[in-house]
Write a protein that holds these residues in place. Structure first.
Motif: not given
Length: 320
Positions: A61, A63-65, A131, A133, A203, A205, A231, A303, A306
């Motif tokens: 993803s 969106y991954s950190t 993801r 997170y 959303h 995320l 978040w 985040y 976002e």
């Protein structure tokens, strides 16, 4: 003033995590030896290899950190899951009793086509993503977890929800014969319930997670399916979900009912809003030793870019 059902320990009374876990593992072994083979085993698997792999291709993803994930041992032996006990090691010690097959989720409320989700439809979905997170808990600790899941919006958009729907509520399984924490007269009111505003739920995320590290979700982490809202503080990411409902009014949530002055509905990670009993400006990194390395807490858990627009014009101290 809120009424607490649990005694609140002083900081000096809290056992360091590794000492606590080692002691618990020793006591669990001693109990088995004393009781003999007549008692069923509820111990947890010892390594990632003991868990079943998800049998579909899992996409990476965007969106991954970029932060490295915690080892599998960290994320499966230090958990909050009060249905299996209030100690951080209790879920790992007790959640093996939970039966997760078969499993389904009822979807209803303000929808024109209420129905049931079979967990296998998600486990076998080609939409599964990994993801990475950070899970930030209100007790000022955090860990980085490689979740495997599907965007919640991809599930919710399949339902013809009505125009009056403004929130989404979630409900956890109640099965006290397997969930030892639900047997206590001094526990929370069951079932555990949570909620999101509809735009938060939709959303990109926000995910429904069914695994970690490419494996099916361990029981102590919320098997077989849980919410992950990166978040927000970890208690918003409800585990072992059996019910999802579209509702018009802000739904009740377990910790807000338990202690409304400490746990708000939104529960966004915010270093500017301290918990009444400890600071939220920094967090301990789980797995960094007894004394623990700390990092500065980021607004919205990093985040902000976002999700900040979701709360434009809101007082985030009042709406904590």
């Amino acid at each position: 003033m809120p009424v607490y059902r649990y005694p609140m320990p002083k900081g000096s009374e809290i056992t360091p995590e590794k000492v606590f876990l080692n002691r618990r593992q020793f006591m669990a072994g001693a109990t088995v030896l004393a009781a003999g083979a007549s008692l069923p085993s509820t111990g947890y698997a010892q390594s990632i290899d003991d868990y079943e792999a998800l049998n579909v291709a899992i996409k990476d993803s965007p969106y991954s950190t970029k932060d490295p994930a915690n080892p599998f041992e960290d994320i499966t032996t230090y958990n909050n899951f009060y249905e299996f006990g209030t100690g951080k090691g209790d879920p790992a010690a007790n959640a093996g009793a939970l039966t997760t097959e078969p499993w389904s989720i009822k979807v209803g409320g303000l929808v024109n086509n209420p129905s049931t989700i079979d967990i296998n439809d998600i486990l076998n979905s080609p939409e599964l993503e990994e993801r990475i997170y950070r899970l930030r808990c209100v007790e000022a600790w955090s860990m980085v977890i490689p979740w495997v899941g599907i965007p919640l919006a991809n599930v919710l958009k399949k339902y013809d929800y009505q125009g009056d729907a403004k929130y989404v509520s979630f409900e956890t399984l109640v099965r006290p014969e397997e969930m030892i924490g639900q047997r206590s007269a001094f526990g929370l009111d069951w079932p555990y319930v949570e909620g999101l505003r509809l735009d938060e739920a939709m959303h990109p995320l926000t995910i429904l997670a069914v695994g970690v590290y490419g494996k099916q979700m361990p029981n102590q982490n919320g098997a077989p399916i849980r919410l992950v809202v990166p978040w927000k503080y970890g208690f918003k990411s409800i585990k072992s979900i059996v019910g999802i409902n579209f509702v018009a009014q802000q739904p009740p949530t377990t910790w807000n009912l338990q202690a409304p002055s400490e746990y708000g509905f939104y529960s966004n990670v915010n270093p500017g809003v301290d918990h009444p009993r400890w600071s939220q400006k920094s967090e301990k990194i789980i797995g960094s030793g007894i004394f623990g390395s700390r990092r500065q807490t980021e607004q919205f858990n990093g985040y902000k870019e976002e999700v900040a627009s979701l709360y434009e014009g809101m007082d985030l101290v009042k709406n904590y």
